[in-house]
Design an enzyme around this catalytic site. Structure first.
Site, PDB file in Angstrom:
ATOM      1  N   MET A 154       1.132  -1.026  -0.209  1.00 47.44           N
ATOM      2  CA  MET A 154       0.303  -0.018  -0.454  1.00 47.44           C
ATOM      3  C   MET A 154       0.810   1.106  -0.610  1.00 47.44           C
ATOM      4  O   MET A 154       1.099   2.013   1.137  1.00 47.44           O
ATOM      5  CB  MET A 154      -0.713  -0.217   0.944  1.00 47.44           C
ATOM      6  CG  MET A 154      -1.831   1.331   1.202  1.00 47.44           C
ATOM      7  SD  MET A 154      -2.505   1.206   2.987  1.00 47.44           S
ATOM      8  CE  MET A 154      -1.849   1.270   4.459  1.00 47.44           C
ATOM      9  N   PRO A 155       1.090   2.213  -1.705  1.00 50.13           N
ATOM     10  CA  PRO A 155       1.815   2.850  -1.513  1.00 50.13           C
ATOM     11  C   PRO A 155       1.140   3.814  -0.734  1.00 50.13           C
ATOM     12  O   PRO A 155      -0.251   4.405  -1.212  1.00 50.13           O
ATOM     13  CB  PRO A 155       2.480   3.313  -2.408  1.00 50.13           C
ATOM     14  CG  PRO A 155       1.929   1.702  -3.494  1.00 50.13           C
ATOM     15  CD  PRO A 155       1.165   1.369  -2.378  1.00 50.13           C
ATOM     16  N   ILE A 156       2.155   5.287   0.001  1.00 55.15           N
ATOM     17  CA  ILE A 156       1.302   6.341   0.840  1.00 55.15           C
ATOM     18  C   ILE A 156       2.627   7.139  -0.473  1.00 55.15           C
ATOM     19  O   ILE A 156       4.015   7.296   0.619  1.00 55.15           O
ATOM     20  CB  ILE A 156       1.502   6.419   1.789  1.00 55.15           C
ATOM     21  CG1 ILE A 156       0.653   5.089   2.412  1.00 55.15           C
ATOM     22  CG2 ILE A 156       1.048   7.756   2.714  1.00 55.15           C
ATOM     23  CD1 ILE A 156       0.350   4.627   3.693  1.00 55.15           C
TER      24      ILE A 156
END
Length: 62
Positions: free
Chosen positions: A1-3
């Protein structure tokens, strides 16, 4: 889950921020193969009086 966090000086329009979120999401999905629904983009807006570069605040250059 890239932020991804993007810090900007205040003053961009809603349309500009919408386009930024779309383009950043596209870049992340194309490079990491993460699905778009898993990419989070956070825009942090800074007041120009609270940001300085080269010894001057951004608000002093307006």
């Amino acid at each position: 889950m890239p932020i991804v966090t993007v810090q900007l000086l205040e003053g961009r329009t809603d349309d500009q921020k919408k386009a930024l979120v779309e383009k950043v999401t596209e870049a992340v999905t194309s490079t990491t193969q993460a699905p778009p629904e898993r990419v989070t983009v956070v825009i942090e807006e800074m007041n120009p009086a609270n940001y300085g570069q080269g010894g001057q605040r951004a608000s002093d250059n307006v």
